[in-house]
Design a protein around this motif. Sequence first.
Motif, PDB file in Angstrom:
ATOM      1  N   ILE A  77       0.808  -1.214   0.000  1.00  0.00           N
ATOM      2  CA  ILE A  77       0.000   0.000   0.000  1.00  0.00           C
ATOM      3  C   ILE A  77       0.848   1.275   0.000  1.00  0.00           C
ATOM      4  O   ILE A  77       0.508   2.258  -0.638  1.00  0.00           O
ATOM      5  N   ARG A  78       1.975   1.218   0.711  1.00  0.00           N
ATOM      6  CA  ARG A  78       2.938   2.334   0.679  1.00  0.00           C
ATOM      7  C   ARG A  78       4.331   1.765   0.498  1.00  0.00           C
ATOM      8  O   ARG A  78       4.578   0.615   0.853  1.00  0.00           O
ATOM      9  N   PHE A 190      -4.649   6.826  -6.329  1.00  0.00           N
ATOM     10  CA  PHE A 190      -3.445   6.619  -5.508  1.00  0.00           C
ATOM     11  C   PHE A 190      -3.221   5.164  -5.157  1.00  0.00           C
ATOM     12  O   PHE A 190      -2.161   4.801  -4.660  1.00  0.00           O
ATOM     13  N   GLN A 228     -12.535  -4.560   1.277  1.00  0.00           N
ATOM     14  CA  GLN A 228     -11.940  -3.259   0.932  1.00  0.00           C
ATOM     15  C   GLN A 228     -13.015  -2.188   0.903  1.00  0.00           C
ATOM     16  O   GLN A 228     -12.749  -1.019   1.155  1.00  0.00           O
ATOM     17  N   THR A 278     -14.059  -1.994   5.443  1.00  0.00           N
ATOM     18  CA  THR A 278     -14.088  -0.552   5.458  1.00  0.00           C
ATOM     19  C   THR A 278     -15.288  -0.050   4.663  1.00  0.00           C
ATOM     20  O   THR A 278     -15.669  -0.660   3.665  1.00  0.00           O
ATOM     21  N   ASN A 280     -17.009   2.845   2.221  1.00  0.00           N
ATOM     22  CA  ASN A 280     -16.597   3.877   1.277  1.00  0.00           C
ATOM     23  C   ASN A 280     -17.752   4.864   1.105  1.00  0.00           C
ATOM     24  O   ASN A 280     -18.865   4.454   0.789  1.00  0.00           O
ATOM     25  N   PRO A 305     -13.309   6.323   5.468  1.00  0.00           N
ATOM     26  CA  PRO A 305     -12.180   7.078   4.910  1.00  0.00           C
ATOM     27  C   PRO A 305     -12.639   8.170   3.951  1.00  0.00           C
ATOM     28  O   PRO A 305     -13.557   7.953   3.165  1.00  0.00           O
ATOM     29  N   GLN A 307      -9.955  10.651   2.782  1.00  0.00           N
ATOM     30  CA  GLN A 307      -8.672  10.869   2.076  1.00  0.00           C
ATOM     31  C   GLN A 307      -8.298  12.344   1.899  1.00  0.00           C
ATOM     32  O   GLN A 307      -7.130  12.695   1.965  1.00  0.00           O
ATOM     33  N   ARG A 319     -12.147   9.832  -6.181  1.00  0.00           N
ATOM     34  CA  ARG A 319     -13.125   9.508  -5.139  1.00  0.00           C
ATOM     35  C   ARG A 319     -14.439  10.085  -5.664  1.00  0.00           C
ATOM     36  O   ARG A 319     -14.502  11.279  -5.962  1.00  0.00           O
ATOM     37  N   ASP A 345      -9.640   7.761   7.225  1.00  0.00           N
ATOM     38  CA  ASP A 345      -8.285   7.634   6.656  1.00  0.00           C
ATOM     39  C   ASP A 345      -8.053   8.926   5.889  1.00  0.00           C
ATOM     40  O   ASP A 345      -8.971   9.413   5.208  1.00  0.00           O
ATOM     41  N   ILE A 347      -5.078  11.100   3.412  1.00  0.00           N
ATOM     42  CA  ILE A 347      -3.777  11.137   2.735  1.00  0.00           C
ATOM     43  C   ILE A 347      -3.413  12.602   2.535  1.00  0.00           C
ATOM     44  O   ILE A 347      -4.221  13.371   1.995  1.00  0.00           O
ATOM     45  N   PHE A 376      -1.852   9.395   6.615  1.00  0.00           N
ATOM     46  CA  PHE A 376      -0.687   8.972   5.850  1.00  0.00           C
ATOM     47  C   PHE A 376      -0.190  10.096   4.949  1.00  0.00           C
ATOM     48  O   PHE A 376      -0.984  10.883   4.425  1.00  0.00           O
ATOM     49  N   ALA A 377       1.147  10.110   4.741  1.00  0.00           N
ATOM     50  CA  ALA A 377       1.699  10.966   3.692  1.00  0.00           C
ATOM     51  C   ALA A 377       1.593  10.187   2.384  1.00  0.00           C
ATOM     52  O   ALA A 377       1.820   8.962   2.365  1.00  0.00           O
ATOM     53  N   TYR A 378       1.250  10.853   1.302  1.00  0.00           N
ATOM     54  CA  TYR A 378       1.108  10.186   0.006  1.00  0.00           C
ATOM     55  C   TYR A 378       2.401   9.476  -0.382  1.00  0.00           C
ATOM     56  O   TYR A 378       3.499  10.026  -0.282  1.00  0.00           O
ATOM     57  N   SER A 379       2.239   8.232  -0.828  1.00  0.00           N
ATOM     58  CA  SER A 379       3.385   7.444  -1.282  1.00  0.00           C
ATOM     59  C   SER A 379       3.055   6.969  -2.703  1.00  0.00           C
ATOM     60  O   SER A 379       2.070   6.244  -2.904  1.00  0.00           O
ATOM     61  N   ARG A 381       2.694   4.916  -5.867  1.00  0.00           N
ATOM     62  CA  ARG A 381       2.764   3.478  -6.092  1.00  0.00           C
ATOM     63  C   ARG A 381       2.827   3.166  -7.581  1.00  0.00           C
ATOM     64  O   ARG A 381       1.962   3.617  -8.359  1.00  0.00           O
TER      65      ARG A 381
HETATM   66  N1  SAM Z   1     -10.632   0.547   0.656  1.00  0.00           N
HETATM   67  C1  SAM Z   1     -10.484   1.598   1.594  1.00  0.00           C
HETATM   68  C2  SAM Z   1     -10.756   2.940   0.880  1.00  0.00           C
HETATM   69  O1  SAM Z   1     -10.483   3.089  -0.278  1.00  0.00           O
HETATM   70  O2  SAM Z   1     -11.259   3.852   1.515  1.00  0.00           O
HETATM   71  C3  SAM Z   1      -9.105   1.523   2.278  1.00  0.00           C
HETATM   72  C4  SAM Z   1      -7.949   0.897   1.506  1.00  0.00           C
HETATM   73  S1  SAM Z   1      -6.245   1.039   2.006  1.00  0.00           S
HETATM   74  C5  SAM Z   1      -5.879  -0.615   2.353  1.00  0.00           C
HETATM   75  C6  SAM Z   1      -6.125   1.817   3.542  1.00  0.00           C
HETATM   76  C7  SAM Z   1      -5.677   3.234   3.466  1.00  0.00           C
HETATM   77  O3  SAM Z   1      -4.344   3.370   3.010  1.00  0.00           O
HETATM   78  C8  SAM Z   1      -6.458   4.095   2.498  1.00  0.00           C
HETATM   79  O4  SAM Z   1      -7.727   4.446   2.975  1.00  0.00           O
HETATM   80  C9  SAM Z   1      -5.564   5.283   2.319  1.00  0.00           C
HETATM   81  O5  SAM Z   1      -5.785   6.270   3.280  1.00  0.00           O
HETATM   82  C10 SAM Z   1      -4.166   4.684   2.507  1.00  0.00           C
HETATM   83  N2  SAM Z   1      -3.442   4.629   1.221  1.00  0.00           N
HETATM   84  C11 SAM Z   1      -3.761   3.910   0.135  1.00  0.00           C
HETATM   85  N3  SAM Z   1      -2.891   4.159  -0.876  1.00  0.00           N
HETATM   86  C12 SAM Z   1      -2.003   5.066  -0.400  1.00  0.00           C
HETATM   87  C13 SAM Z   1      -0.884   5.730  -0.959  1.00  0.00           C
HETATM   88  N4  SAM Z   1      -0.518   5.522  -2.228  1.00  0.00           N
HETATM   89  N5  SAM Z   1      -0.196   6.602  -0.191  1.00  0.00           N
HETATM   90  C14 SAM Z   1      -0.575   6.820   1.091  1.00  0.00           C
HETATM   91  N6  SAM Z   1      -1.620   6.220   1.676  1.00  0.00           N
HETATM   92  C15 SAM Z   1      -2.336   5.357   0.948  1.00  0.00           C
END
Ligand code: SAM
Length: 487
Positions: A77-78, A190, A228, A278, A280, A305, A307, A319, A345, A347, A376-379, A381
């Motif tokens: 995920i990150r 993301f 998810q 989770t 959405n 979440p 974001q 989104r 959640d 970002i 989280f800080a954006y990572s 992918r």
């Molecule tokens: N399916 C859920 C959703 O989309 O709301 C959660 C999926 S993910 C496993 C859990 C969290 O990781 C996400 O809600 C998001 O905040 C974070 N996340 C996902 N991709 C990310 C990225 N590229 N950089 C930082 N955080 C990330």
Amino acid sequence: MIKQDSITKTIIESQQGSTLSLEPGTGNGRKLYIESYGCQMNFSDSEIVASILSKEGFNTTQELTEADLVLVNTCSIRDKAEQTIRKRLEKFNAVKRNRPNMKVGVLGCMAERLKSKFLEEEKIVDMVVGPDAYKDLPNLVREIDEGRSAMNVILSKDETYGDVAPVRLNSNGVTAFVSITRGCDNMCTFCVVPFTRGRERSRDPRSILEEVNDLWTRGFKEITLLGQNVDSYLWYGGGLKKDFDKATQMQRATAVNFAGLLEMVALQQPRMRIRFSTSNPQDMTLDVIETMAKFDNICNYIHLPVQSGSNRILKAMNRLHSREEYFQLIDDIRRINPECAISQDMICGFPTENEQDHRDTLSLMEYVQYDFGFMFAYSERPGTLAERKMVDDVPDQVKKARLQEIIELQLKHSHFRTREHLGKVEEVLIEGPSKKSGDHWMGRNSQNTVVVFPKQHYQIGDFVMVKVQDCTSATLLGEALEYSKNN
Ligand code: SAM
């Protein structure tokens, strides 16, 4: 994720990398060591893997040095999650030098993302298995036993592992996860999940109910329905969610959505607590909130979440809702179910995010005043739409500063929310001893807040009514008054 006490919890840091061990199967002579990282779905998948391999002669061990087969269930995920796993592989390599017959397999999202590159780059890896291929493990293990490397990363249209009874590993015997969907169709720009876990499919409600009944019979008192995007659950006889428009009239008429599933589970085991994760925002419907309000045994807690609080960034993230629609949903939840706790959640530092976008995130948080948050800080992918179409242009120090501001605001809100419980008498399910004191139990109230209180004569698995007398920023402290009517 920056760890801040238990306020910022979901991806439970203390669980990361935990090993699983199950009751030894008689006659099993080989030893499996399995480590899991990432989301709860991965921990749940490891229970499926252990179940499949127990039939192949493997008992689990918590001692790496005695393992015949080492499996690591990975998260993509990150970037940091992947780096952690690469370090663990180095450690396995060191052990393998003394145990040349030991085999190492990589499971889960990183296996799916890197595929054969893993076999080429990480020379110690013998086996690479994607999240939909665990039923092929018996064949793959035979391959590596014969000295060949083995890989199966095929994503499936219908695999839900509904027919595999997961072995509850390192469980408290009270709470368990039950997976209801696999994959994700959302294509948030993301997110790597749609690429590593495939298209979305739902599990047959009958097999979900069987699992829930079995857990109840074995003494479990709380389940969390896992996916998810649970609100997108749709059973119409099997197959991908995206193919629902090809379903027959009969399939459509008998289809079960998430609200329907929640109701079925709540009615099936009226004394069992039900959670889900989770949600959405774009898929959550009023009937889910109404079903929560209708049944006492569905907990008052939604992980929702968002974001970002900026409409511009929400759009860039794909989104499919606006800030205003999110507020409407929050208002609906509070109107229908005023006791409901809500977590987020978030970002920060997504490509092009500017100071105004960041202010919008903070003001959204001020509106909702979340109970908990995972920030989280954006990572960036590889392979995601954001990586292909956008530049990761927010400097690291700006991401860090924004993240810190978001976390501090969340701490303030969590403290405010925790204090709202003071003086109330709340039902708590006892999960185990408090980490800090052997004389105290730890449990959770309906809102998922941790409650600690003196043990008295109560036992693990009891539902008790606790008078909340004090709190820290994320934990309630109290005294048990009596058993709840649920007990
Ligand atoms: N399916 C859920 C959703 O989309 O709301 C959660 C999926 S993910 C496993 C859990 C969290 O990781 C996400 O809600 C998001 O905040 C974070 N996340 C996902 N991709 C990310 C990225 N590229 N950089 C930082 N955080 C990330």
